[in-house]
Design an enzyme around this catalytic site. Structure first.
Site, mmCIF file in Angstrom:
data_model
loop_
_atom_site.group_PDB
_atom_site.id
_atom_site.type_symbol
_atom_site.label_atom_id
_atom_site.label_comp_id
_atom_site.label_asym_id
_atom_site.label_seq_id
_atom_site.Cartn_x
_atom_site.Cartn_y
_atom_site.Cartn_z
ATOM 1 N N VAL A 146 0.855 -1.180 0.000
ATOM 2 C CA VAL A 146 0.000 0.000 0.000
ATOM 3 C C VAL A 146 0.891 1.231 0.000
ATOM 4 C CG1 VAL A 146 -1.838 1.229 1.193
ATOM 5 C CG2 VAL A 146 -1.744 -1.266 1.308
ATOM 6 N N CYS A 147 0.642 2.143 -0.938
ATOM 7 C CA CYS A 147 1.371 3.406 -0.988
ATOM 8 C C CYS A 147 2.880 3.146 -1.056
ATOM 9 C CB CYS A 147 0.973 4.262 0.211
ATOM 10 S SG CYS A 147 1.381 6.005 0.080
#
Length: 330
Positions: free
Chosen positions: A117-118
């Protein structure tokens, strides 16, 4: 008969981004509202120790299990969030803890799929999991990822990318898009769509959708450029030649090209096409205008030109885009 357990392990470490940790479990939990049978999802927060972990928001989170406790256990989905440091100039740098990287490498070998994520993509990269693959991350650290790992094909403009069993997501809020994509893989698009409606999202954004709105990003550093961008936005239906734009700024064509390169990192022609695609996107989302009308009002003039621009910029067609992101009630 109960479904098999789908163990989802979310990696915790000091200064981890809080939304990276809490976003995906919300999606998985909302899915259960749409199903009469158990989803089988079981979310576990894992860290090096059982001590509370302080997130980037200052909120403390308690792990459910330590990394060692997961050794040799089957994991359905390993979710790897990220963390950044920001220096005094505002420069963002993704952080990777060698100990966490090593554990991610170990746990990934026990997992059916792995999702970052990210800026968690930097941890996957450091663990060698993205070598030779295409990947995305938050736009602010994409250059760092490409520099630190030249063996990775970094696409800074994608919301998420799937390469086999490895998934990478772009930004904080796009963790929801990534989690919806995982739900769709497990249970199909209709259920993912129903969860998206609970989240008040534009259906389910495809991974190829851009992270950016051209009207907002990148920011201009001069009033003169801001004024020109407003002029472009208000006159998209016109041909808008290089001469027209240069005249608005009272510079030569050559100076105009230099200003665009310095201010926005692109040519005037590239910016103009991006602005027209953005305007077309907004019309497709919010109106019933025909493709011919959208093409005309946004300066494409023909639907063929509109289609080609959408393929180049978004990797989809205007009709497919409208079907996914239409905001009017049917």
């Amino acid at each position: 008969m109960l479904p098999p357990e789908r163990r989802i392990v979310i990696v915790l470490f000091d200064r981890v981004d809080l939304l990276d940790v809490t976003g995906p479990p919300e999606v998985f939990a909302l899915l259960q509202r749409e199903m009469t049978q158990p989803t089988g999802y079981r979310v576990l927060l894992a860290a090096e120790t059982m001590e509370p972990v302080t997130t980037s928001a200052g909120v403390r989170v308690l792990p459910d299990i330590d990394f060692a406790g997961l050794r040799n256990q089957a994991i359905d989905t390993l979710v790897v969030p990220g963390s950044v440091a920001v220096d005094e100039t505002g420069r963002v740098q993704a952080l990777t803890d060698p100990a966490v990287v090593q554990w991610v490498k170990t746990l990934a070998s026990q997992s059916r799929r792995v999702a970052s994520v990210c800026v968690g993509a930097h941890i996957l990269a450091a663990a060698g999991l993205l070598r030779g693959k295409q990947a995305t991350t938050h736009w602010s650290t994409a250059a760092q990822l490409a520099h630190d790992h030249p063996d990775i094909d970094v696409d800074a403009d994608r919301i998420y990318i799937q390469q086999g069993h490895i998934w990478t997501g772009a930004g904080l809020t796009t963790c929801l898009d990534l989690a919806l994509a995982l739900v769709a893989e497990d249970f199909g698009n209709p259920l993912a769509l129903r969860v998206a409606r609970h989240l008040v999202m534009f259906l389910k954004r495809p991974g190829g959708q851009s992270q950016f709105s051209v009207m907002l990003e990148p920011l201009s550093s001069t009033r003169r450029m801001d004024a020109l961008r407003q002029y472009i936005a208000q006159n998209l239906a016109r041909p808008l030649s290089m001469f027209d734009l240069a005249e608005q700024m009272h510079v030569s064509d050559r100076q105009l090209a230099r200003i665009f390169k310095t201010e926005l990192g692109m040519t005037p022609a590239a910016y103009l096409e991006a602005a027209r695609v953005e305007a077309a996107r907004q019309q497709l989302e919010a109106t019933d205008a025909s493709l011919e009308r959208v093409a005309e009002t946004c300066g494409f003039h023909t639907t063929d030109t509109l289609h080609r621009a959408f393929r180049r910029k978004l990797g989809t067609t205007p009709t497919e885009y409208r079907n996914r992101f239409r905001t009017q009630a049917d």
